[in-house]
Scaffold this motif. Structure first.
Motif, PDB file in Angstrom:
ATOM      1  N   GLN A  30      29.899  53.156  54.768  1.00 34.16           N
ATOM      2  CA  GLN A  30      30.267  53.303  53.357  1.00 34.16           C
ATOM      3  C   GLN A  30      31.638  52.677  53.094  1.00 34.16           C
ATOM      4  N   ALA A  58      20.801  51.131  51.903  1.00 28.21           N
ATOM      5  CA  ALA A  58      21.391  51.769  50.716  1.00 28.21           C
ATOM      6  C   ALA A  58      22.899  51.897  50.859  1.00 28.21           C
ATOM      7  N   LYS A  59      23.373  52.097  52.080  1.00 27.73           N
ATOM      8  CA  LYS A  59      24.802  52.299  52.306  1.00 27.73           C
ATOM      9  C   LYS A  59      25.551  50.994  52.556  1.00 27.73           C
ATOM     10  N   ASP A 233      17.621  59.681  45.407  1.00 18.79           N
ATOM     11  CA  ASP A 233      18.315  59.285  46.631  1.00 18.79           C
ATOM     12  C   ASP A 233      17.463  58.261  47.390  1.00 18.79           C
ATOM     13  N   ARG A 235      18.711  56.677  50.273  1.00 21.82           N
ATOM     14  CA  ARG A 235      19.189  56.510  51.643  1.00 21.82           C
ATOM     15  C   ARG A 235      18.030  56.650  52.625  1.00 21.82           C
ATOM     16  N   ASN A 263      22.411  56.286  45.257  1.00 20.87           N
ATOM     17  CA  ASN A 263      22.971  56.383  46.601  1.00 20.87           C
ATOM     18  C   ASN A 263      24.103  57.404  46.581  1.00 20.87           C
TER      19      ASN A 263
END
Length: 291
Positions: A30, A58-59, A233, A235, A263
């Protein structure tokens, strides 16, 4: 020309220092995605205990994963594995209390004995604006230019206008747990969701119960809240759509609401927050169907 010494005080109140600004940055994924947005490319990133052997798309944000190594996640991360990329700075995040998120406590301790470590707090005690400011401060200390917030300002204006349209759809943020259960986000626990509320978005507050960040419920209970927009979400640790679509309540919820990717661990940059606001604003302007 003599290089200037580098110092940075992190959100634990600890000062990281080096004889010159670090150039080989290792980061939690992140944080690495945030630094990439700000003009500082890490040499490698690592995941958390929720992540797997491959980076979570996603991150990872705009990170060029062909050029930026991914060292793994969770219990597989030893200090030796992290130091193998010869970092001269490690950038990690915390969810309060100063603990390094994603690393075993002993690995984090050994790492700090060998290389400067900066920990920035991204937890619920911080506003999204504060998170952005702290990452920007760090990036500028490493030689990046000031962050351009033009797109963010425009996205905030669009979001406020979209949230003020009548009738305003109710918005539910959630993380799929599987075909039978879902985690419903408590908006006050998430800096980006609090920002949506601040700009007028009608976030649904789950009922009281266990869980500081989430209320675990059935899909039937989620559908009964009748949201017009769902922030879902995406992730890799969340259950995928093909799994949750086995539940009739999810199918009913999906039929009546617009679905927008969310996210919960976004890059802490103006660019990432602007993109999220634009997605939500677009959904509010056209509240039915699937994004």
């Amino acid at each position: 020309m003599e290089q200037r010494a580098w110092r940075f005080s992190d959100d634990r109140g600890q000062v990281a220092a080096a004889a010159a600004p670090p150039i080989r940055v290792l980061a939690y994924i992140q944080a690495g995605a945030t630094l990439e947005d700000l003009g500082i490319r890490p040499v490698a990133v690592f995941g958390s205990f929720h992540d797997g052997p491959l980076p979570d798309p996603a991150k990872s944000g705009a990170l060029p994963l062909d050029d930026v190594g991914y060292l793994g996640a969770g219990g597989d991360l030893t200090a030796e594995a992290l130091l193998a990329v010869a970092p001269d700075l490690v950038v990690a995040v915390s969810y309060g209390g100063g603990q390094v998120y994603g690393l075993d406590a002993e690995a984090a301790k050994q790492l700090e004995e060998r290389v400067p470590v900066v920990v920035l707090d991204v937890g619920q005690a911080r506003t999204a604006a504060r998170i952005r400011a702290r990452f920007s401060d760090l990036a500028r200390s490493l030689g990046a230019p000031a962050e351009d917030v033009t797109a963010l300002n425009a996205a905030e204006s669009r979001l406020r206008a979209a949230a003020g349209r009548a009738p305003a759809p109710r918005v539910l943020a959630l993380s799929p747990a599987g075909p039978d259960e879902v985690h419903l986000a408590r908006p006050g626990a998430w800096p980006d969701l609090r920002d949506l509320v601040r700009h007028g978005v009608a976030l649904i507050e789950p009922e009281e119960g266990p869980g500081t960040n989430w209320l675990t419920a059935s899909w039937r209970a989620a559908a009964a809240l009748r949201p017009g927009l769902v922030l879902m979400d995406i992730r890799s640790n969340a259950a995928p759509l093909e799994v949750v679509r086995a539940d009739a309540s999810w199918r009913a919820l999906e039929a009546g609401a617009r679905i927008v990717a969310w996210n919960p661990e976004p890059p802490g940059s103006a660019a990432a927050h602007a993109a999220f606001f634009e997605r939500v604003a677009g959904a509010l302007e056209e509240p039915r169907g699937t994004a």
